[in-house]
Design a protein around this motif. Structure first.
Motif, PDB file in Angstrom:
ATOM      1  N   GLU A 327      39.590  29.826  38.920  1.00 32.16           N
ATOM      2  CA  GLU A 327      38.980  30.431  37.731  1.00 32.16           C
ATOM      3  C   GLU A 327      38.800  29.381  36.634  1.00 32.16           C
ATOM      4  O   GLU A 327      37.739  29.296  35.996  1.00 32.16           O
ATOM      5  CB  GLU A 327      39.854  31.578  37.236  1.00 32.16           C
ATOM      6  CG  GLU A 327      39.242  32.400  36.121  1.00 32.16           C
ATOM      7  CD  GLU A 327      38.089  33.278  36.594  1.00 32.16           C
ATOM      8  OE1 GLU A 327      37.194  33.565  35.757  1.00 32.16           O
ATOM      9  OE2 GLU A 327      38.072  33.670  37.770  1.00 32.16           O
ATOM     10  N   PRO A 333      35.140  33.059  42.904  1.00 31.14           N
ATOM     11  CA  PRO A 333      34.260  34.191  43.186  1.00 31.14           C
ATOM     12  C   PRO A 333      34.679  35.398  42.352  1.00 31.14           C
ATOM     13  O   PRO A 333      35.831  35.499  41.901  1.00 31.14           O
ATOM     14  CB  PRO A 333      34.481  34.446  44.683  1.00 31.14           C
ATOM     15  CG  PRO A 333      35.058  33.169  45.212  1.00 31.14           C
ATOM     16  CD  PRO A 333      35.876  32.608  44.098  1.00 31.14           C
ATOM     17  N   PRO A 334      33.789  36.340  42.133  1.00 29.90           N
ATOM     18  CA  PRO A 334      34.125  37.539  41.360  1.00 29.90           C
ATOM     19  C   PRO A 334      35.308  38.293  41.976  1.00 29.90           C
ATOM     20  O   PRO A 334      35.371  38.487  43.187  1.00 29.90           O
ATOM     21  CB  PRO A 334      32.844  38.374  41.434  1.00 29.90           C
ATOM     22  CG  PRO A 334      31.753  37.393  41.715  1.00 29.90           C
ATOM     23  CD  PRO A 334      32.375  36.327  42.552  1.00 29.90           C
ATOM     24  N   GLY A 335      36.237  38.687  41.115  1.00 30.07           N
ATOM     25  CA  GLY A 335      37.366  39.497  41.560  1.00 30.07           C
ATOM     26  C   GLY A 335      38.504  38.728  42.186  1.00 30.07           C
ATOM     27  O   GLY A 335      39.497  39.335  42.608  1.00 30.07           O
ATOM     28  N   ASP A 338      41.946  39.293  40.670  1.00 33.92           N
ATOM     29  CA  ASP A 338      42.480  40.640  40.897  1.00 33.92           C
ATOM     30  C   ASP A 338      43.211  40.756  42.227  1.00 33.92           C
ATOM     31  O   ASP A 338      44.034  41.651  42.413  1.00 33.92           O
ATOM     32  CB  ASP A 338      41.348  41.672  40.845  1.00 33.92           C
ATOM     33  CG  ASP A 338      40.771  41.830  39.445  1.00 33.92           C
ATOM     34  OD1 ASP A 338      41.521  41.618  38.473  1.00 33.92           O
ATOM     35  OD2 ASP A 338      39.573  42.139  39.334  1.00 33.92           O
ATOM     36  N   THR A 478      33.292  34.677  49.792  1.00 35.20           N
ATOM     37  CA  THR A 478      34.237  35.608  49.171  1.00 35.20           C
ATOM     38  C   THR A 478      35.425  34.896  48.536  1.00 35.20           C
ATOM     39  O   THR A 478      35.863  35.239  47.438  1.00 35.20           O
ATOM     40  CB  THR A 478      34.750  36.614  50.226  1.00 35.20           C
ATOM     41  OG1 THR A 478      33.652  37.410  50.677  1.00 35.20           O
ATOM     42  CG2 THR A 478      35.832  37.516  49.651  1.00 35.20           C
ATOM     43  N   ARG A 481      33.496  30.581  47.164  1.00 34.40           N
ATOM     44  CA  ARG A 481      32.105  30.381  46.746  1.00 34.40           C
ATOM     45  C   ARG A 481      31.547  29.125  47.423  1.00 34.40           C
ATOM     46  O   ARG A 481      30.979  28.224  46.810  1.00 34.40           O
ATOM     47  CB  ARG A 481      31.995  30.292  45.222  1.00 34.40           C
ATOM     48  CG  ARG A 481      30.556  30.504  44.718  1.00 34.40           C
ATOM     49  CD  ARG A 481      30.467  30.561  43.226  1.00 34.40           C
ATOM     50  NE  ARG A 481      30.773  31.888  42.714  1.00 34.40           N
ATOM     51  CZ  ARG A 481      30.819  32.198  41.405  1.00 34.40           C
ATOM     52  NH1 ARG A 481      30.608  31.249  40.531  1.00 34.40           N
ATOM     53  NH2 ARG A 481      31.091  33.419  41.029  1.00 34.40           N
TER      54      ARG A 481
END
Length: 488
Positions: A327, A333-335, A338, A478, A481
């Motif tokens: 990050e 990648p998105p998420g 989480d 996933t 990236r």
């Protein structure tokens, strides 16, 4: 205000220091703030048991990579001698030495460690976290993009973030533990026993349950043992009353049924001497609040039976580090962040389950005796022993992966090429000899295995298969990236 940091880690214990090491390997320079002015030499854990031992071996932080032939579950013998494969590994290192090991590695990697600096509070916004700290020079502020709370069971980070800590408390349990000598005793470590004249023979290295409680004896140095007891429904002094060796001696006499002479060790110590009134089993309702994360004891507490704490907390650190670094470095990648909560909370819930089960199996009473008789019969089955060993190791839990089914998918892979594993690099084990990646975020390593395998920096398999196809491309995207480079 002090200059902005990428990540500030509150807590300089094993979990915080390993998190700092892993972030550094991923190209991020964290700052560790620790309220203690020096590394603690107080005796705590005597070793590590579980899957993280193999990961530390990959990182070059352990030369111990041999499975344990015998362990215990709920004060019952878990015979693993003939179990193949045996997933339960151990590392015999005391916690102060472990912290020294991790701190040395962190300093080698350029981590800034601020000892004698205590976190007092923080506020967060869309861009970062502003910390209120007190150091040797007085109060000051520090701005950081992310805050990681590795500050223990009473975590200020968790509380200040408003993260709930649900669970159960057992007020009727009293635990005592101390370093002691046993005058006149003959300790035979090669036979895992101690003979006390006029009293009898005691087994070492394991919890033993009686109809009055449970006790354990563990040699720690020549002539010195760690002796622990657990009692149910027995009045105990309040937390403000200092623990004594005599109190432990009386507790051991109640549990064992015979008086055993105990004495304080000679020498400067420090010597363990503590009492715990009650037991808490709790798991944080979330491991994340915006830009704030919790790990280790800040995220979960439980009974110490089976020594699961470091295995669980250190894997939290390794799981969080590479995702946080991705990050910060701008390619996550998105998420991705989480998935830290989605993967590590279920692991903590399983530890909470099995430690409570072990505590229940160790309790006194005829109903528990009958349960232990039945459970002992089940442990005679190799499949059952294998399941319990995997549960204790933490290897029974597969992370959910959006990829086609494969026996390796979502599981930790212990046997990896040393160079990439020691640097915490993601890797694609290439059984075809012709794979390339576009952005260089994944090391492509030739493999003689039958399948290609995509492995995350924490050692978990994100994709596996005999023929690279669109699902491998999806897995690369996933998690990293990244994409395959198609030959011209």
């Amino acid at each position: 205000m002090d200059t902005t940091a990428d990540v500030v880690i509150a807590g300089g214990g094993p979990n915080g220091l390993l998190l700092a090491c892993e972030l550094s390997l991923a190209g991020v320079r964290p700052i560790v703030v620790e309220r203690l002015p020096e590394r603690s030499d107080q005796p705590k854990a005597n070793g590590i048991v579980g899957q993280v031992v193999r990961l530390l071996h990959q990182r070059g932080l352990s030369d111990q990579d041999v499975p344990m032939p015998v362990f215990t579950f709920g004060a019952m013998v878990l015979d693993l001698v003939e179990l193949d494969p045996n997933p339960l590994y151990g590392m015999g290192i005391k916690q102060p030495a472990l912290e020294e090991l991790f701190e040395s590695r962190a300093l080698e990697l350029g981590v800034e460690i601020r000892r004698g600096h205590e976190l007092a509070g923080f506020t967060q916004d869309a861009d970062g976290v502003t910390l209120e700290l007190t150091g040797p020079g007085g109060p000051y502020r520090l701005r950081t993009r992310y805050l990681a709370g590795c500050d223990g069971a009473h975590s200020l980070v968790r509380k200040h973030a408003g993260i709930a800590f649900p669970g159960v408390s057992s007020a009727d349990i009293v635990s005592r533990i101390a370093h002691v000598t046993v005058p006149g005793a003959v300790i035979r470590t090669e036979r895992a026993e101690m003979e006390v004249p006029g009293v009898g023979t005691f087994g070492l290295y394991a919890w033993h349950r009686t109809e009055r409680g449970a006790y354990a004896l563990l040699p720690v140095s020549p002539g010195v043992l760690t002796v622990g007891t657990i009692e149910w429904d027995v009045p105990a002094p309040g937390d403000d009353v200092p623990m004594t060796v005599e109190e432990l001696s009386q507790s051991l006499a109640r549990v064992h049924g015979k008086e055993v002479p105990l004495a304080s060790p000679a020498g400067p110590g420090p010597h363990m001497l503590r009492r715990l009134n009650g037991r808490d089993t709790r798991v944080a309702a979330s491991y994340r609040d915006g830009r704030v994360f919790v790990a280790g004891d800040a995220a979960h507490v439980h009974s110490a039976m089976g020594a699961p704490g470091l295995n669980l907390g250190l894997q939290d650190a390794v799981n969080l580090a590479w995702k946080l670094a991705a990050e910060i470095r701008g390619w996550a990648p998105p998420g991705l962040l989480d998935t830290y909560d989605a993967e590590r909370r279920p692991a903590a819930l399983r530890v909470a389950m099995h430690t409570q089960a072990q505590l229940a199996l160790s309790a006194p009473g005829p109903a528990v005796t009958a349960l232990r008789e039945l459970f002992g019969e089940l442990l005679g089955d190799e499949v059952t022993r294998g399941r319990i060993a995997a549960l204790m190791a933490g290897s029974d839990l597969a992370y959910p992966m959006p990829a086609p089914p494969h026996p390796l998918l979502g599981h930790f892979l212990a046997e990896l090429p040393a160079e990439s594993a020691s640097r915490a690099r993601p890797m694609l084990l290439d059984a075809t000899g012709g794979l390339r990646v576009r952005h260089g975020r994944v090391d492509v390593v030739p493999s003689e295995g039958p399948d290609c395998v995509l492995v995350r920096p924490d050692g978990y398999v994100a994709w596996a298969g005999g023929t690279p196809d669109k699902s491998l491309e999806q897995a690369l995207e996933t998690w990293f990236r990244e994409s395959l480079e198609v030959p011209a």
